[in-house]
Structures are given as C-alpha cells and as structure tokens.
Write a protein that holds these residues in place. Structure first.
Motif, mmCIF file in Angstrom:
data_model
loop_
_atom_site.group_PDB
_atom_site.id
_atom_site.type_symbol
_atom_site.label_atom_id
_atom_site.label_comp_id
_atom_site.label_asym_id
_atom_site.label_seq_id
_atom_site.Cartn_x
_atom_site.Cartn_y
_atom_site.Cartn_z
ATOM 1 N N VAL A 89 0.839 -1.201 0.000
ATOM 2 C CA VAL A 89 0.000 0.000 0.000
ATOM 3 C C VAL A 89 0.874 1.251 0.000
ATOM 4 N N LYS A 90 1.928 1.234 0.789
ATOM 5 C CA LYS A 90 2.819 2.399 0.869
ATOM 6 C C LYS A 90 3.460 2.708 -0.471
ATOM 7 N N VAL A 91 4.079 1.712 -1.097
ATOM 8 C CA VAL A 91 4.823 1.990 -2.327
ATOM 9 C C VAL A 91 3.901 2.197 -3.527
ATOM 10 N N ARG A 92 2.630 1.815 -3.394
ATOM 11 C CA ARG A 92 1.646 2.150 -4.422
ATOM 12 C C ARG A 92 1.096 3.561 -4.245
ATOM 13 N N SER A 93 1.549 4.274 -3.212
ATOM 14 C CA SER A 93 1.029 5.607 -2.874
ATOM 15 C C SER A 93 -0.472 5.563 -2.634
ATOM 16 N N GLU A 94 -0.908 4.599 -1.811
ATOM 17 C CA GLU A 94 -2.332 4.426 -1.538
ATOM 18 C C GLU A 94 -2.664 4.497 -0.043
ATOM 19 N N ARG A 95 -1.776 5.032 0.749
ATOM 20 C CA ARG A 95 -2.083 5.115 2.174
ATOM 21 C C ARG A 95 -3.239 6.075 2.444
ATOM 22 N N ALA A 96 -3.232 7.222 1.807
ATOM 23 C CA ALA A 96 -4.330 8.168 2.019
ATOM 24 C C ALA A 96 -5.642 7.606 1.487
ATOM 25 N N LYS A 97 -5.574 6.787 0.468
ATOM 26 C CA LYS A 97 -6.778 6.174 -0.104
ATOM 27 C C LYS A 97 -7.489 5.318 0.933
ATOM 28 N N TYR A 98 -6.730 4.574 1.720
ATOM 29 C CA TYR A 98 -7.320 3.653 2.684
ATOM 30 C C TYR A 98 -7.395 4.211 4.095
ATOM 31 N N PHE A 99 -6.475 5.106 4.453
ATOM 32 C CA PHE A 99 -6.377 5.547 5.849
ATOM 33 C C PHE A 99 -6.572 7.048 6.036
ATOM 34 N N GLY A 100 -6.899 7.764 4.960
ATOM 35 C CA GLY A 100 -7.071 9.196 5.075
ATOM 36 C C GLY A 100 -5.746 9.941 5.086
ATOM 37 N N ARG A 101 -5.812 11.217 5.342
ATOM 38 C CA ARG A 101 -4.622 12.056 5.278
ATOM 39 C C ARG A 101 -3.562 11.664 6.309
ATOM 40 N N GLY A 102 -3.983 11.168 7.459
ATOM 41 C CA GLY A 102 -3.043 10.848 8.516
ATOM 42 C C GLY A 102 -2.751 12.052 9.382
ATOM 43 N N SER A 103 -2.196 11.812 10.550
ATOM 44 C CA SER A 103 -1.848 12.892 11.465
ATOM 45 C C SER A 103 -0.831 13.815 10.815
ATOM 46 N N GLY A 104 -1.142 15.102 10.782
ATOM 47 C CA GLY A 104 -0.244 16.051 10.133
ATOM 48 C C GLY A 104 -0.053 15.772 8.655
ATOM 49 N N ALA A 106 0.460 12.957 7.290
ATOM 50 C CA ALA A 106 1.592 12.038 7.103
ATOM 51 C C ALA A 106 1.360 11.046 5.975
ATOM 52 N N HIS A 107 0.147 10.478 5.873
ATOM 53 C CA HIS A 107 -0.118 9.503 4.809
ATOM 54 C C HIS A 107 -0.094 10.173 3.443
ATOM 55 N N LEU A 108 -0.670 11.361 3.380
ATOM 56 C CA LEU A 108 -0.689 12.104 2.124
ATOM 57 C C LEU A 108 0.727 12.452 1.679
ATOM 58 N N THR A 109 1.536 12.917 2.623
ATOM 59 C CA THR A 109 2.925 13.255 2.307
ATOM 60 C C THR A 109 3.692 12.030 1.833
ATOM 61 N N LYS A 327 6.741 18.758 -11.282
ATOM 62 C CA LYS A 327 5.870 17.638 -11.629
ATOM 63 C C LYS A 327 4.678 17.649 -10.680
ATOM 64 N N THR A 328 3.499 17.509 -11.234
ATOM 65 C CA THR A 328 2.280 17.509 -10.433
ATOM 66 C C THR A 328 1.766 16.085 -10.299
ATOM 67 N N PHE A 329 1.477 15.707 -9.070
ATOM 68 C CA PHE A 329 1.032 14.348 -8.769
ATOM 69 C C PHE A 329 -0.365 14.388 -8.155
ATOM 70 N N GLU A 330 -1.054 13.264 -8.264
ATOM 71 C CA GLU A 330 -2.419 13.163 -7.787
ATOM 72 C C GLU A 330 -2.568 11.940 -6.887
ATOM 73 N N VAL A 331 -3.207 12.137 -5.745
ATOM 74 C CA VAL A 331 -3.396 11.066 -4.766
ATOM 75 C C VAL A 331 -4.867 11.021 -4.383
ATOM 76 N N GLU A 332 -5.405 9.813 -4.246
ATOM 77 C CA GLU A 332 -6.774 9.649 -3.777
ATOM 78 C C GLU A 332 -6.791 9.623 -2.254
ATOM 79 N N VAL A 333 -7.678 10.419 -1.672
ATOM 80 C CA VAL A 333 -7.785 10.521 -0.220
ATOM 81 C C VAL A 333 -9.172 10.049 0.206
ATOM 82 N N ALA A 334 -9.214 9.177 1.172
ATOM 83 C CA ALA A 334 -10.483 8.642 1.660
ATOM 84 C C ALA A 334 -11.420 9.774 2.066
ATOM 85 N N GLY A 335 -12.638 9.791 1.488
ATOM 86 C CA GLY A 335 -13.638 10.786 1.837
ATOM 87 C C GLY A 335 -13.482 12.120 1.159
#
Length: 817
Positions: A89-104, A106-109, A327-335
């Motif tokens: 999940v981490k190396v797929r850049s999908e932590r925010a997808k499953y766990f939200g932004r995270g504290s501070g 962190a998952h999004l970053t 470079k602009t990147f896009e991440v899916e964030v839960a909710g």
C-alpha cells in the motif's frame, strides 16, 4: 505414529487454511500425504513442500527456483501477510486512499513522496533489466503470496489485517516497487517527510517539513549490528566461523524472517531475509556463510543551491540560471477524492523541506541518491545465495554491484575470511572533497549538517561537485567495486557500524574517500569491545588460552554482555566513592555507600540477573552520547589513532577544589531510581522488558554507551509500518529511558547466529529474538523471545537427516500459480 490432518485443523498453528495444500503431521518419520487440488484445473505452475521444524522455521523444498520461492512466499505469508500488504500500500502511494490524510498529513505526504521518487517507473526499469531467473524468482514469490491469500479467508488473517480492504493479491511489479524502496533504506526512504512537503517560497500551502534533528541518523538509518568472520588462524577447527548479530527493529517491515531453501543440485541456503524479499540476506550454504552490518558511509549527497534572485524555482549553476523541473502528482484521499500537489526537482534530484531551514528565497537543499537506480538488488542477493565458493561470492560483488547499504563479512570452509564495504557510494573528485571539507569549517549549514551525523553537503551551483563517472560502476557516478574498501584475512574481519577502517586492527584500511566513512577517528565502545573480544584481549579472554575460538566460545562472546565502559571507569569510580560517601545533589545529601557496594559486587555485565547494571546505566545517563568517544566529561585519556581499540580510557578526575562530577552523577542516579520507585538492587531482567503481545519478557543486553556487543533498546522511528508498534510511556526525567514499565525494548539484536564450517559441513546455532511469526495466535509468536531471554541457543537444522528427525516436524505441500 502417523496421522493425516485436514488443512483447516492446522489453521491456528500456521495461520493458514488451504484448499490446495496437502498437510501432514509427523512424529519425526518421513511421510507423504495425498494431494487435495479441489478448485484447480490443469498442471499447477508451482509446487513446493514446506517443512516446519521447531520454532516454526520453514524449510522449503522444490524442484525449481520459481517453485522454491513460491513456497518461501507462502510460508512467509503464513507468518507476516499483513506486514507485506502494508508495505505494498505504501509503495503504491495508496495510504491516504485507505487511511485518510493521517496525522499532520503524514499519509498524504508519504504518497506524494513515493510518487516523487517515481518508484513505479524505476520498478519497471528494474524489472526490464533483470535477468530471466530473477524475474522467475520474483514471479514465483508473488504467486506464493497470492496463493496464501486465496487459500485464507480474509476474516482468518491475523488481527492486524483481518478483513482489511487493502490486503489484496499483488503483481510481480508491486514487489519490485517495494524492492526499489528497500534499496533506498539509507537514503530516500528516510527522506519521505522532506520530499513530499517541499514547496517554493510564496506558495500559500507551504507545509512543515522533516526536522533538522532527524537528519542525524540518515547516514546509518539508525541501525546497528555486529558481524564477525573468523578464518583458520582464529578457529579451533581450522574452518571459518561466521557470527551474525544484526540490530534491527522488533516490529514492522524491517524484521527478519528465517527460512531454508533447497532446490536439489542448484540451491541450498539457510538464513534470514527482509520481509517479502526472495532468498536469504544473511546466512550460509554448504561452502560459506556471511553477515552484514549497516555501512557508516553516505548513500547520498545533499546539494545546497544558490537560488536565482529573480526566481526561487531556478538556481545558479556555473554562473548561469538553471530552472527546476516541476511535476504535479495526484493522490486519492479517503472521503475527499483526488488531491494534487506539485513537487520540484533540481538536476540532482528532488527538492527537500528541512525545518527550520525550509526553502527560502536565497538557499534551498536538494539531493542525489546513490541507490535511486539499483536494478540489481535481487540479482545480488540471489547470486550470493547460489555462490559455491568464496571466490564465486566475491565475483557476484564485482559483476553485479547491487549491494545498497551494508558491509559484508564472509568466511568459508577453507578458513578464509573477507570483508567489504561495497555499498553504493558517490564518487567525487579530490577537488570536490577538499572544497567540501573546507566548507565544513567555513559554511554554517555545511558544518551543521556534518555535525548532525557526517552528512555531506556540496555546492550545487558549481559543477566541480558533480559525481564522477569512471565507466565501470553499476551506475554513473558511483565508486566501482575495484575502488571500495575490502580486506581478506586468515584470522578475522569484523564490523560494528563504525567505518571500514578497523575491519582488522592489524591491517587498517586507509586512503579511501571520506564518503565511505572516517579513518583514524574515534571508535564507538561497541566497535572497541568487538575488537577486544576477537583479539582475546586480557580484559576479555573469551577464546581461552589458545586464543582460538570454538563455536561454544563465539556464542559466549557475542552474548557475554560485557560492558567495556564499566571496565574502563568503574574501578576509578569505586575508589572515589570509598573516599567520599556523601555528595550534595540538587540541595540534598545523598549517601553513596549502598550504591557503591552494589556496583562493587556487580559482574560488569548486562545479563538477566545482573544486579548493578541498572545503577551503572543510570550513572551514565548524566553523560552525553559523544562522551564515550574521546576525552571529555567522562574519560581523561584521549583517543589515540595509534591505539584506537584501547583509547580513550580512565575516569576524568575533578579539577582542584571542584566538586567531583562523577560522584554527583552517581547521586543523581540514586535519586532518579528512587523517584521511579525502582529498588537499587533490581536485576536487569526486572526492568528491561520486551513486549510480545500482552506478555512482557525480561531480556538481557545493553545500550550503545555501555559498550556492549549485544545491543537492545528503544527506537521509535526506524520503520514505516502502519501496523501496531511498541511504544513506551513517558520517560522519567534525567534517566536513560526509564519509564513506569521499565526499559521498553523494541529494537536490537534480532537474528543472532553462530555457524562453523567443520569437517562435517556447517553446524550452527541461533535465535530470532522476536520469534518467527507476527500472528499472536501462533505458538511461534514469542517462543524464541523466551529462548533469547534465557540465552538458550537452538540448533540450525540444515542437513536432511536433522530436519527429518525434528520431533515437531510438519509438512505442507503447496501448489498453484
């Protein structure tokens, strides 16, 4: 007596329930079960036999390499499926997808940083460059992991991930993404928080970056280890002996997992590997054994950029403005849906956000990574595993050059020992080295980051500081294998995380680039005691009168828990205590008689029952970490590069008419222990505890300052897992990490192995300190932790007869793909 069991009946034992696996339980005799292949059609692509022996060690037997690694992955998943799923999940850049932004955030970053590191693109290049057999190995491993998930209902996975939507089947390329990340363990992997938040000045969404203080462990990753390779001149048998003692986290993705792989006439390798990695990282085969320690060299260089005064996203390079790349990147964030972020690159690599330096209108930091292009990581490990001689082993290093961040110590059955720091290292010119060393003195930022842990900051606006390509390294700009520090001996080589310099003190390695590490510099107490033990120093005569080690003697030496620091200062301290029993501490009078009597009776070891070890630890708490390296607050005699193993030494005496600081420190230890409610006579095992689930196990071993080979301790930041970790409560002020639960252990000695190559082949003993399985339902969740706590080594079952004779032998046939 033999009885056949249904697979699901063994689910609590193996944490698996297979409809395509045949399982038999034996009483030590050989047996073959009938195969239940319901739900499968045609001939399976992979088939392997997993033989679990005592303590859950997996011995995998197969007819081909792909099937062997299919079986290895299946067995690994039985013990650690959640751990690998979390990392994918981490190396797929999908932590925010499953766990939200995270504290501070962190998952999004993290997600943005892994996109910025382009692990997907680099994984594809790694895959395309891999030899066919490496692709076969990775495909087999992915298939084995997937087969376990197919055979195990989601609700029957370990509690850490049971029913979790993020536990999915994987592709070979997902594993390769993860291997790209592992290659960056001493570099980009540690810089995620600095990369994913880097924004130019003027951007309204600027974010806090990674802390300046956090850069101090980047050159070492915060990891430790001891590694010994003894040759014929130092062993009683005349064959080689290898002692492995990696110090790694006890939770998360950086744990080690034990297995034995056999493909008849092709491969027979035993040892441990990192989570989710095919083959063996540390171990042995019929011909030789080896171990690793984390290198003290640098795996990257920072570059300080002088920015264009008219544009903070451009920098001066040889007097000309050079634009950065966005470079602009896009991440899916839960909710929330999709969130985008623009990140920036110099021609060296990603821009960094280091608090409080940040990215100003005048200066910014970027970096170049020596392991960002390492397509040969798995090829390196598999090549080592298959080597049939020490010469073949060295040849893998020369031709593949895939070692990312470790020293290697190896010894063979002929009694030859070899050391190399073949870690990926930047090659810069003598002029660049001279300019950097001058800047350490003249430039505040360069000097500050060097003091933070030997970090290299080069002038990114001057082409003089570009990496130099010699054309014969794995990647442009790296030191080739012919230029790395290495040493062959017939007595011993070792490393304990200082540089290559003293791989053997009788033959120091000198004249190498400082990017490999320091020469003629103070050594840690742990390096010094390693050297003393191997030299059979009169202080620690562990090899007996003949000075040659048996297997029994190396085991006793590496787990002896002798404290070099205590040996260097305790006699002086006790003499001064005898002369002055009372000492004023913070306005109170402390009577030192009881504590000095206890210290006088202490065996100067950090064994489970050692009384006095806690007192000495808390005494040392008054001294800074650097105090053990040279003359200063603790030692009187300074470091001498002509005698680096035996200096510094002798407790520093107080100046004329001054209060004795050593006795004050001792008084502070008494007060702090009483404040914490700790009896002065408490044995170490009462306070030093390793949590395994709901059970806390008292363990032996010491901290870095104490000068002990067998290190245990606490470190909160060495892995990236989102699975449960071990946290310690708030520490008592002024102590060496003492809490209401004592000293909480979540790091240190992990796979402790001693293997000897005698006339009958390799024989060895070991323990995996945190045990084989991370599933609390498994009987192998803490069984070896209890062995470790009692110093009870277990035999390594390498021969077929020994495997068959194990009273706890269980066999499982797995197939699929």
């Amino acid at each position: 007596m033999l009885r056949k069991l249904a697979v699901l009946a063994l689910a609590p034992l193996f944490a698996c329930g297979s409809t395509t696996a045949t399982t038999t339980e034996t009483d030590g005799s050989s047996s073959t079960g009938d195969s239940d292949t319901a739900g499968t059609t045609g001939e399976p692509a992979y088939r392997a036999t997993i033989r679990r022996t005592s303590f859950g060690v997996a011995h995998v037997l197969a007819d081909d390499l792909g099937s062997a690694l299919f079986g290895q992955a299946y067995a690994f998943a039985q013990d650690h499926a959640c751990t690998l799923a979390d990392q994918i999940v981490k190396v797929r850049s999908e932590r925010a997808k499953y766990f939200g932004r995270g504290s501070g955030d962190a998952h999004l970053t993290s997600d943005f940083a892994y996109q910025a590191l382009e692990v997907g693109l680099r994984a594809q290049r790694m895959w395309d460059a891999a030899p066919a057999e490496v692709q076969t190995a990775i495909e087999g491993y992915a298939a084995g992991y997937n087969q376990y998930l197919r055979d195990t209902p989601p609700g029957e996975l370990p509690s850490d991930c049971a029913g979790a939507p993020w536990v999915k089947e994987i592709e070979a390329l997902d594993l390769v993404r993860y291997y790209v990340d592992l290659g960056l363990l001493g570099s980009g992997n540690q810089l995620v928080g600095y990369i994913g938040t880097a924004q130019p000045p003027g951007v309204p969404s600027r974010m806090p970056g990674g802390p300046l203080a956090g850069l101090g462990t980047l050159t070492s990753g915060g990891f430790g280890s001891n590694g010994w390779a003894l040759g014929a001149d130092k062993t009683a048998s005349g064959g080689g002996i290898v002692v492995a003692n990696p110090h790694f986290p006890w939770t998360g993705e950086l744990k080690l997992w034990e297995s034995h792989l056999t493909v008849p006439d092709e491969l027979n390798i035993y040892g441990v590997g990192l989570m989710g990695v095919p083959g063996v990282l540390i171990g042995f085969n019929d011909e030789l054994g080896w171990t690793h320690t984390f290198s003290a060299g640098t795996r990257f260089t920072f570059y300080k950029l002088t920015l264009d005064p008219n544009d903070p996203t451009a920098y001066l390079y040889d007097g000309t403005s050079r634009p950065m790349t966005a470079k602009t990147f896009e991440v899916e964030v839960a909710g929330e849906g999709k969130v985008s972020r623009t990140l920036w690159y110099s021609h060296y690599g990603p821009m960094l956000n280091v608090d409080p330096i940040g990215w100003s209108t005048d200066v910014a930091l970027t970096y170049r990574d020596a392991n960002i292009e390492n397509p040969r990581l798995i090829e390196q490990f598999l090549g080592m595993d298959r080597a049939k001689s020490l010469d073949e082993f060295k040849q893998v290093y020369q031709t593949v050059q895939g070692i990312p961040w470790v020293n290697t110590m190896a010894a063979d059955k002929h009694g030859d020992a070899w050391y190399a720091d073949a870690s990926a290292t930047a090659q810069i010119s003598d002029a660049a080295i001279a300019g950097w060393q001058a800047a350490i003195e003249d430039d505040f930022l360069t000097g500050l980051l060097y003091q933070q842990g030997g970090l290299v900051v080069l002038d990114g606006s001057d082409s003089t500081y570009e990496w130099q390509d010699s054309g014969d390294a794995r990647a442009p700009g790296l030191v080739p294998f012919s230029g790395v520090p290495q040493l062959a001996r017939r007595d011993f080589v070792f490393n304990a995380n200082d540089s290559y310099w003293l791989a053997n003190p009788a033959e120091p390695l000198e004249g190498f680039s400082p990017l490999h590490g320091s020469e003629r510099a103070p050594q840690s107490p742990r390096t010094r005691i390693n050297a003393m033990l191997l030299q059979n120093d009169p202080r620690f005569p562990v090899a007996g009168d003949d000075g040659k080690f048996s297997l029994t003697e190396v085991k006793a030496a590496i787990q002896g828990n002798h404290s070099l620091t205590a040996d260097l200062v305790l006699d002086d301290l006790l003499q001064r205590c005898d002369a002055q029993h009372l000492i004023e501490v913070a306005g109170a009078t402390v009577d030192l008689r009881t504590i000095c009597e206890l210290l006088g009776a202490w065996d100067r070891r950090f064994n489970p029952d050692s009384v006095g070890a806690v007192l000495f630890r808390e005494y040392l708490a008054a001294y800074g970490a650097d105090s053990v390296l040279d003359r200063g607050s603790l030692f009187n005699a300074p470091f001498d590069p002509e005698d680096p193993v035996h200096t510094p030494h002798t407790l520093k005496a107080p100046a004329e008419g001054q209060v004795d600081g050593a006795l004050v420190a001792l008084g502070e230890a008494v007060i702090n222990l009483k404040t914490a409610g700790v009896p002065l006579s408490a044995p170490l095992k009462q306070l030093q505890r390793a949590p395994r689930g709901s059970v806390e196990i008292g363990v032996h071993g010491g901290f870095a300052k104490e000068g002990i080979a067998n290190v245990v301790g606490y470190n909160a930041g060495l892995n990236s897992t989102l699975l449960p970790k071990v946290y310690r409560p708030e520490t008592v002020d002024g102590t060496a990490g003492l809490t209401e639960r004592g000293y909480v252990v979540n790091y240190g000695s992990s796979f402790v192995m001693a293997v000897e190559f005698g006339p009958d082949g390799p024989q060895g003993e070991a323990f995996l300190t945190y045990s084989q399985s991370e599933d609390p339902r498994s009987p192998h969740f803490r069984d070896q932790t209890e062995l470790f706590s009692r110093k009870e080594w277990r035999p390594l079952l390498f021969r077929e007869a020994d495997i068959a004779a194990d009273p706890n032998l269980h066999e499982t046939v797995v197939e699929g793909g």
